[in-house]
Design a protein around this motif. Structure first.
Motif, short mmCIF file in Angstrom:
data_model
loop_
_atom_site.label_atom_id
_atom_site.label_comp_id
_atom_site.label_asym_id
_atom_site.label_seq_id
_atom_site.Cartn_x
_atom_site.Cartn_y
_atom_site.Cartn_z
N ILE A 222 -46.37 -27.01 35.54
CA ILE A 222 -45.62 -27.91 36.42
C ILE A 222 -46.47 -28.23 37.65
O ILE A 222 -46.39 -29.32 38.21
N GLY A 223 -47.32 -27.27 38.05
CA GLY A 223 -48.23 -27.51 39.19
C GLY A 223 -49.16 -28.68 38.92
O GLY A 223 -49.41 -29.52 39.80
N LEU A 224 -49.67 -28.76 37.70
CA LEU A 224 -50.55 -29.87 37.33
C LEU A 224 -49.76 -31.18 37.31
O LEU A 224 -50.22 -32.20 37.83
N LEU A 225 -48.57 -31.14 36.73
CA LEU A 225 -47.72 -32.34 36.73
C LEU A 225 -47.46 -32.80 38.16
O LEU A 225 -47.60 -33.98 38.48
N ASP A 226 -47.11 -31.88 39.05
CA ASP A 226 -46.81 -32.24 40.43
C ASP A 226 -48.02 -32.87 41.13
O ASP A 226 -47.88 -33.82 41.89
N ALA A 227 -49.22 -32.34 40.85
CA ALA A 227 -50.43 -32.89 41.46
C ALA A 227 -50.66 -34.32 40.95
O ALA A 227 -51.01 -35.22 41.74
N LEU A 228 -50.46 -34.53 39.66
CA LEU A 228 -50.65 -35.86 39.08
C LEU A 228 -49.64 -36.85 39.68
O LEU A 228 -49.98 -38.00 39.98
N ILE A 229 -48.41 -36.40 39.88
CA ILE A 229 -47.40 -37.26 40.51
C ILE A 229 -47.83 -37.56 41.96
O ILE A 229 -47.76 -38.69 42.42
N ALA A 230 -48.30 -36.52 42.66
CA ALA A 230 -48.63 -36.66 44.08
C ALA A 230 -49.76 -37.66 44.32
O ALA A 230 -49.73 -38.39 45.31
N GLY B 298 -59.72 -22.96 34.76
CA GLY B 298 -58.78 -22.51 35.79
C GLY B 298 -57.71 -23.54 36.13
O GLY B 298 -58.03 -24.70 36.42
N GLU B 299 -56.47 -23.12 36.12
CA GLU B 299 -55.38 -24.05 36.43
C GLU B 299 -55.46 -24.54 37.88
O GLU B 299 -55.30 -25.73 38.16
N GLY B 300 -55.71 -23.60 38.81
CA GLY B 300 -55.77 -23.98 40.23
C GLY B 300 -56.90 -24.96 40.49
O GLY B 300 -56.74 -25.93 41.26
N GLU B 301 -58.04 -24.71 39.84
CA GLU B 301 -59.18 -25.61 40.04
C GLU B 301 -58.86 -27.02 39.53
O GLU B 301 -59.16 -28.02 40.18
N LEU B 302 -58.21 -27.07 38.38
CA LEU B 302 -57.83 -28.36 37.81
C LEU B 302 -56.89 -29.10 38.76
O LEU B 302 -57.03 -30.31 39.01
N ILE B 303 -55.94 -28.38 39.32
CA ILE B 303 -54.98 -28.98 40.26
C ILE B 303 -55.71 -29.49 41.51
O ILE B 303 -55.46 -30.61 41.99
N THR B 304 -56.65 -28.70 42.02
CA THR B 304 -57.41 -29.12 43.21
C THR B 304 -58.22 -30.38 42.90
O THR B 304 -58.24 -31.32 43.71
N TRP B 305 -58.85 -30.41 41.74
CA TRP B 305 -59.62 -31.61 41.37
C TRP B 305 -58.72 -32.84 41.32
O TRP B 305 -59.12 -33.91 41.75
N VAL B 306 -57.52 -32.68 40.75
CA VAL B 306 -56.59 -33.81 40.68
C VAL B 306 -56.23 -34.25 42.11
O VAL B 306 -56.27 -35.44 42.44
N GLN B 307 -55.93 -33.30 42.97
CA GLN B 307 -55.58 -33.66 44.36
C GLN B 307 -56.71 -34.45 45.02
O GLN B 307 -56.46 -35.39 45.77
N GLU B 308 -57.95 -34.04 44.74
CA GLU B 308 -59.11 -34.68 45.37
C GLU B 308 -59.36 -36.11 44.87
O GLU B 308 -60.18 -36.82 45.43
N CYS B 309 -58.66 -36.50 43.81
CA CYS B 309 -58.82 -37.86 43.28
C CYS B 309 -58.19 -38.90 44.21
O CYS B 309 -58.52 -40.08 44.14
#
Ligand code: DHK
Length: 151
Positions: free
Chosen positions: A87-95, A57-68
């Motif tokens: 781009i959502g994943l990229l933005d989370a990694l940048i954030a 899941g893309e959303g789950e992956l993004i949430t996991w990145v945010q939780e890092c």
């Protein structure tokens, strides 16, 4: 650095759970459990802890990145099919602002053109592609060196 030993997130995107049976001529015969064991052994040798996960899941992956944020010292990621689209994943990694190493089991540049472009590469310190699952162990070693020079 937030924990001792430093925690490295090792995140995998869609279909990586099918390693071992999925196109073994391209992705090899190592299963995801064996890949996790390889990462755990390598991390232990390097004095690192890992949080190894896979999601489709893309959303789950993004949430996991945010939780890092505030939890992990670095992120090793095989974004798989979301490499070229998210781009959502990229933005989370940048954030989260953590060091990122991007891993691909196959050499995406030798494959179909649609696999060549990576949004994640825009934030990655380095990219390892085409070296099979050994690329994950190499990424852990590179991350350990990066964290060492950061201290
Ligand atoms: C894995 C995938 O699932 C593909 O979508 C990528 C990557 C390549 C890999 O080589 O690990 O294109």
């Amino acid at each position: 650095m937030t924990t001792d030993p430093p925690l490295i997130a090792v995140f995998n995107g869609p279909n990586i759970n099918m390693l071992g049976t999925r196109e073994p001529e391209k992705y090899g015969s190592t299963t995801i459990d064996e890949l996790e064991a390889l990462c755990a052994e390598t991390a232990e040798e390097l004095g690192l802890a890992i949080d190894f996960r896979q999601t489709n899941g893309e959303g789950e992956l993004i949430t996991w990145v945010q939780e890092c944020r505030g939890r992990a010292a670095g992120i090793i990621i095989n974004p798989a099919g979301y490499t070229t689209t998210s781009i959502g994943l990229l933005d989370a990694l940048i954030a989260v602002g953590l060091p990122v190493i991007e891993v691909h089991i196959t050499n995406i540049h030798r494959r179909e053109e649609f696999r060549h472009h990576s949004f994640v590469s825009k934030v990655a310190t380095g990219v390892i592609a085409g070296l099979g699952v050994r690329g994950y162990a190499m990424a852990l070693r590179a991350m350990a060196e990066m964290l060492e020079t950061e201290r």
